[in-house]
Design an enzyme around this catalytic site. Structure first.
Site, PDB file in Angstrom:
ATOM      1  N   GLU A  67      71.480  14.484  25.686  1.00  0.00           N
ATOM      2  CA  GLU A  67      72.384  14.800  26.807  1.00  0.00           C
ATOM      3  C   GLU A  67      73.753  14.963  25.932  1.00  0.00           C
ATOM      4  OE1 GLU A  67      73.845  13.139  30.994  1.00  0.00           O
ATOM      5  OE2 GLU A  67      73.412  11.860  29.472  1.00  0.00           O
TER       6      GLU A  67
ATOM      7  N   ASP B 175      69.985   9.591  26.685  1.00  0.00           N
ATOM      8  CA  ASP B 175      71.161   9.727  27.534  1.00  0.00           C
ATOM      9  C   ASP B 175      72.396   9.539  26.554  1.00  0.00           C
ATOM     10  OD1 ASP B 175      71.889   9.066  30.171  1.00  0.00           O
ATOM     11  OD2 ASP B 175      72.709   7.305  29.515  1.00  0.00           O
TER      12      ASP B 175
END
Length: 550
Positions: A276, A207
């Site tokens: 990401e 993330d």
């Protein structure tokens, strides 16, 4: 079900297909209206039958759920809402038995303010974890240390009266940023990673991987021009979009940490990572982060934007290829943070045929691919009324931005069952009535459904190494069409797509002849070097002659 690449290959991820599961919304086994790990395990056959290589599980760790699991209070525990560590182990075992790898969603840039580390850190300035988070003094007038903004609204700094300092939070105030300048923190986070690798996890989705480090001098971010389209997925009505984020993320120190992380993963052969990337220069950051022994692959928001056209897709691919170098992209057109692609690119009355051609296009790009749960059903974005919203991001920016709940609604398994077979109880988010007609059981019974199109195309792709590992060369094509050449091991595969509803004709590259392939689920015509593509059509042609140089 045959996997896309042989599971024994250490680089199975290269050209692999990853299916993202949002645990709250996949399947509920205990009747509390929220999906859980046993529910996922019970429904993994659906994923395996698609023919993908891996599942990515969004966070299931212990959490107060202010940001639905992206605020972790214990990195080594399963939240009771989702089950137990034994349930996780059972899921991994069942997935591996089905030939599926398991990737987990690790949130390392920040924790929950309920994490014991932060509870200790905020007590005073002298405790053993005092420097585990990003603390700074107020300016002389009492205002925050600089102009950094939270993605979720307001300043990125929150005052803490116990320490008499501000702490940094790039997201919610309850998500304090860890201090990666502290080597003890870096070692601790690598230990958290290894805990899961030792439990049999095959990879990590990381993330906000470019948020780990901040500028140690806390310099102000410069202003960005208002109203310019952004490639990081931030709505233009969010003040966060009004800055160039030079100092609060994507710092050069991150590169060394990613090498440390990669060295750990390399000790577990076959494990992988996908980061990401949300930055001012996402493609450049992705190229940098996937080169030189750092991440295995990364994805950006370039195809997760509202903009949809063949020109946009072509431009994105061209820029990626020009900049990626030795790195490796992971492509996606949807996830748990972005409005569903059928609505975002197809509008309110999107034709399910659009889902099929987008799937074929995505799975024919050079790189790996992430598919978000429900894309195989051509699900549309749900319109959630304000009183049913759960996403704090959407509640803050309503009504101009309605948040992320519309793409997070529960999977419809059975059209005629209570709550679409997702749960025995009222789900945590409503299931829109229009999703019932696209439920899994309805599509299994319909050979012309998007679900069958996914199964057929993925099975066909598994026998085409050029689509998994080959080079890509973009070719000119008119209007809303795309044309590119994939080459690998002597195979030259021309891929053609029509992103519009109107049929078109295309010419094969000058001097070439080809054979129209079948078995992938699409119909097209080829006569005298002219390719006839139906609306939302695709075609795949093995080419002879006219070697491409470009």
């Amino acid at each position: 079900m045959q996997a896309q690449v042989q599971s024994g290959q250490p680089d199975w991820w290269r050209g692999g297909v990853i299916y993202q599961i949002y645990p709250r919304s996949f399947a509920d086994s205990d009747g509390d209206g929220v999906g859980d790990l046993p529910g996922i395990t019970a429904r993994l056959d659906h994923v395996a039958k698609l023919g993908v290589d891996a599942v990515w599980l969004s966070p299931f760790f212990k959490s107060p759920m202010k940001d639905f699991g992206y605020d972790v209070s214990d990195y080594r525990a399963v939240d009771p809402l989702f089950g137990t560590l034994d349930d996780f182990d059972a899921l991994v075992s069942h997935a591996h038995g089905l030939g599926l790898k398991v990737m987990i969603d690790l949130v390392m840039s920040h924790s929950s303010d309920q994490h014991p580390w932060f509870q200790q850190s905020r007590q005073d300035r002298d405790n053993p974890r005092a420097d585990w988070y990003v603390w700074a003094d107020a300016r002389p007038d009492g205002t925050p240390p600089n102009n950094w903004l939270s993605l979720f609204g307001g300043s990125a700094w929150q005052w803490d009266s116990r320490r008499g300092q501000y702490y940094l939070h790039n997201f919610l105030t309850s998500q304090p940023d860890l201090n990666f300048h502290n080597p003890v923190v870096r070692r601790q986070m690598l230990d958290e990673v290894e805990f899961w690798l030792q439990r049999g996890v095959d990879g990590l989705r990381l993330d906000v991987v470019n948020f780990y480090f901040h500028d140690a001098e806390l310099r102000d971010n410069p202003a960005a021009p208002r109203g310019e389209a952004r490639a990081d997925g931030v709505p233009l009505n969010n003040p966060y979009a009004w800055q160039h984020h030079l100092y609060d993320k994507t710092r050069p120190e991150n590169l060394d940490f990613l090498r440390e992380l990669r060295a750990l993963l390399d000790r577990y052969p076959g494990s992988t990572s996908v980061g990401e990337i949300g930055s001012d220069d996402p493609l450049g950051t992705m190229a940098e982060y996937t080169a030189g022994g750092r991440l295995h692959m990364a994805y950006t928001f370039n195809l997760l934007t509202p903009e949809f056209s063949a020109a946009h897709v072509r431009r994105t691919i061209a820029e990626m290829e020009a900049r990626i170098g030795s790195g490796w992209p992971c492509w996606s057109i949807g996830n748990h943070d972005i409005a569903r692609v059928m609505t975002r690119w197809g509008g309110a009355a999107a034709d399910p045929a659009l889902a099929k051609v987008l799937m074929a296009m995505l799975l024919s790009l050079r790189g790996s691919v992430c598919i978000y749960q429900g894309e195989e059903l051509a699900l549309t974005e749900a319109d959630i009324p304000f009183e049913r919203l759960r996403d704090p991001y959407g509640i803050t920016f309503w009504p101009e931005f309605k948040g992320r709940d519309g793409c997070r609604t529960p999977m419809p398994w059975q059209a005629d069952a209570p709550h679409a077979g997702f749960s025995a109880a009222e789900p945590w988010l409503p299931i829109p009535a229009e999703h019932l007609a696209r439920a899994v059981d309805r599509q299994v019974a319909d050979p012309a459904s998007p679900l069958h199109a996914y199964r057929a195309f993925l099975a066909w792709r598994s026998r085409r190494p050029a689509l998994q590992r080959g080079s890509i060369a973009l070719l000119d094509s008119p209007g809303e069409t795309l044309l590119w050449l994939r080459e690998y091991g002597g195979e030259r595969l021309l891929c053609a797509f029509n992103l519009a509803a109107t049929p078109v004709e295309l010419a094969l590259p000058a001097g070439s002849t080809g054979t129209l392939l079948s078995g992938h689920g699409f119909q097209a015509g080829l006569d005298a070097g002219r390719l006839a593509l139906p609306g939302y059509g695709a075609a795949f042609i093995t080419l002879e002659g006219a070697e491409h140089h470009g």
